[in-house]
Design a protein around this motif. Structure first.
Motif, PDB file in Angstrom:
ATOM      1  N   ILE A 260       0.841   4.961   0.367  1.00  0.00           N
ATOM      2  CA  ILE A 260      -0.311   6.165   0.789  1.00  0.00           C
ATOM      3  C   ILE A 260       0.400   7.411   0.989  1.00  0.00           C
ATOM      4  O   ILE A 260       1.698   7.574   0.767  1.00  0.00           O
ATOM      5  CB  ILE A 260      -0.819   5.753   2.177  1.00  0.00           C
ATOM      6  CG1 ILE A 260       0.351   5.574   3.230  1.00  0.00           C
ATOM      7  CG2 ILE A 260      -1.539   4.259   2.284  1.00  0.00           C
ATOM      8  CD1 ILE A 260       0.027   5.448   4.884  1.00  0.00           C
TER       9      ILE A 260
ATOM     10  N   ASN B  43     -11.756  -1.950  -1.243  1.00  0.00           N
ATOM     11  CA  ASN B  43     -11.829  -0.582  -1.103  1.00  0.00           C
ATOM     12  C   ASN B  43     -10.583   0.295  -1.059  1.00  0.00           C
ATOM     13  O   ASN B  43     -10.673   1.415  -1.297  1.00  0.00           O
ATOM     14  CB  ASN B  43     -12.684  -0.050   0.045  1.00  0.00           C
ATOM     15  CG  ASN B  43     -14.152  -0.724  -0.055  1.00  0.00           C
ATOM     16  OD1 ASN B  43     -14.740  -0.568  -0.943  1.00  0.00           O
ATOM     17  ND2 ASN B  43     -14.355  -1.355   1.111  1.00  0.00           N
ATOM     18  N   GLN B  44      -9.464  -0.585  -1.017  1.00  0.00           N
ATOM     19  CA  GLN B  44      -8.050   0.107  -1.302  1.00  0.00           C
ATOM     20  C   GLN B  44      -7.985   1.375  -0.556  1.00  0.00           C
ATOM     21  O   GLN B  44      -7.571   2.251  -0.641  1.00  0.00           O
ATOM     22  CB  GLN B  44      -8.023   0.618  -2.594  1.00  0.00           C
ATOM     23  CG  GLN B  44      -7.825  -0.444  -3.820  1.00  0.00           C
ATOM     24  CD  GLN B  44      -7.745   0.042  -5.290  1.00  0.00           C
ATOM     25  OE1 GLN B  44      -6.545  -0.043  -5.835  1.00  0.00           O
ATOM     26  NE2 GLN B  44      -8.806   0.146  -6.074  1.00  0.00           N
ATOM     27  N   THR B  45      -8.150   1.069   0.934  1.00  0.00           N
ATOM     28  CA  THR B  45      -7.973   1.818   1.919  1.00  0.00           C
ATOM     29  C   THR B  45      -7.196   1.263   3.101  1.00  0.00           C
ATOM     30  O   THR B  45      -7.297   0.066   3.279  1.00  0.00           O
ATOM     31  CB  THR B  45      -9.480   2.393   2.517  1.00  0.00           C
ATOM     32  OG1 THR B  45      -9.985   1.192   2.996  1.00  0.00           O
ATOM     33  CG2 THR B  45     -10.059   3.196   1.567  1.00  0.00           C
TER      34      THR B  45
ATOM     35  N   SER C 146      -6.011   6.274   1.208  1.00  0.00           N
ATOM     36  CA  SER C 146      -6.269   5.465   0.106  1.00  0.00           C
ATOM     37  C   SER C 146      -5.156   5.014  -0.497  1.00  0.00           C
ATOM     38  O   SER C 146      -4.087   5.677  -0.340  1.00  0.00           O
ATOM     39  CB  SER C 146      -7.179   5.963  -0.784  1.00  0.00           C
ATOM     40  OG  SER C 146      -6.686   7.220  -1.320  1.00  0.00           O
TER      41      SER C 146
ATOM     42  N   THR D 286      -6.588   2.122   7.202  1.00  0.00           N
ATOM     43  CA  THR D 286      -7.401   2.532   8.358  1.00  0.00           C
ATOM     44  C   THR D 286      -6.650   2.087   9.672  1.00  0.00           C
ATOM     45  O   THR D 286      -6.434   1.071   9.776  1.00  0.00           O
ATOM     46  CB  THR D 286      -8.943   2.187   8.535  1.00  0.00           C
ATOM     47  OG1 THR D 286      -9.484   2.467   7.163  1.00  0.00           O
ATOM     48  CG2 THR D 286      -9.594   3.006   9.417  1.00  0.00           C
TER      49      THR D 286
ATOM     50  N   THR E 164      -7.105   7.539   8.047  1.00  0.00           N
ATOM     51  CA  THR E 164      -7.578   6.827   6.991  1.00  0.00           C
ATOM     52  C   THR E 164      -6.655   7.442   5.611  1.00  0.00           C
ATOM     53  O   THR E 164      -6.672   8.658   5.315  1.00  0.00           O
ATOM     54  CB  THR E 164      -9.001   7.053   6.692  1.00  0.00           C
ATOM     55  OG1 THR E 164      -9.674   6.504   7.760  1.00  0.00           O
ATOM     56  CG2 THR E 164      -9.468   6.149   5.394  1.00  0.00           C
TER      57      THR E 164
ATOM     58  N   CYS F 180       0.776  -1.152   0.033  1.00  0.00           N
ATOM     59  CA  CYS F 180       0.109   0.079  -0.024  1.00  0.00           C
ATOM     60  C   CYS F 180       0.964   1.191  -0.068  1.00  0.00           C
ATOM     61  O   CYS F 180       1.444   1.337   0.932  1.00  0.00           O
ATOM     62  CB  CYS F 180      -0.896   0.165   1.292  1.00  0.00           C
ATOM     63  SG  CYS F 180      -1.780  -1.429   1.654  1.00  0.00           S
TER      64      CYS F 180
END
Length: 192
Positions: free
Chosen positions: A122, A144-146, A155, A148, A153, A120
């Motif tokens: 970010i 959802n490609q997030t 993406s 948290t 939060t 990921c």
């Protein structure tokens, strides 16, 4: 071929703040003699975790709970250096299911995703906030490609094909093999 669909990774995290961690640090070259997965966990970050005579060092990686801390928050430019598929294998064997960073090397990211390791990338602000907090409860949502963690939060983007493979629990070859009936029909129709 992967075994299970990967739609979410929910775990406590551990942090390696260093930037520019290359694949030789993740898995030193002398451990590249195997082509089998499953046995590289002890070699993962070996030269940080052990002295030349094999004694454990005081490095924080030796305190990671590999069953409970499966998300690595890594510094910028993670996985740079030479291309070696053994790097994601070693991380997976160490227990890592997802790496969160502000930037990962392209070849490392590609190799990781093909081997069921979610990478990921970010934004820098969210990344900096996560780097400053050890042992967070983090959710990586592949669908959802997030990412948290508490009030943070962020993406991330995945290549659509890699995302599909993760969600379906297959590697690229497994995806193709799952299409064998459709391929056979196409070949029959094309031959007619």
């Amino acid at each position: 071929m992967l075994n299970e669909p990967i739609t979410k990774v929910i775990s406590r995290s551990f942090v390696i703040k260093d930037a520019n961690i290359d694949t030789d640090q993740i898995i030193p070259a002398r451990f590249l003699t195997t082509t089998e997965r499953g046995a590289l966990g002890e070699a993962c970050f070996h030269d940080w975790r052990f002295t030349p005579d094999g004694a454990p060092t005081a490095h924080p990686l030796n305190q990671v709970s590999r069953d409970e801390q499966r998300i690595l928050i890594a510094g910028d430019n993670f996985g740079c250096g030479s291309s070696r598929e053994h790097a994601p294998w070693a991380l997976r064997d160490f227990g890592v299911e997802a790496v969160i960073t502000s930037r990962a090397a392209d070849i490392f990211k590609s190799n990781a995703l093909k081997n069921g390791l979610v990478v990921c990338e970010i934004d820098e602000a969210a990344h900096a906030a996560l780097l400053d907090r050890e042992d967070l409860e983090v959710t990586v949502d592949v669908v959802n490609q997030t990412v948290t963690a508490g009030n943070i939060t962020a993406s991330f983007k995945l290549d659509p094909f890699a995302r599909t493979c993760l969600i379906e629990g297959v590697d690229p070859l497994g995806f193709i093999l799952n299409q064998s009936d459709a391929i056979a029909r196409f070949e029959q129709e094309s031959a007619a």
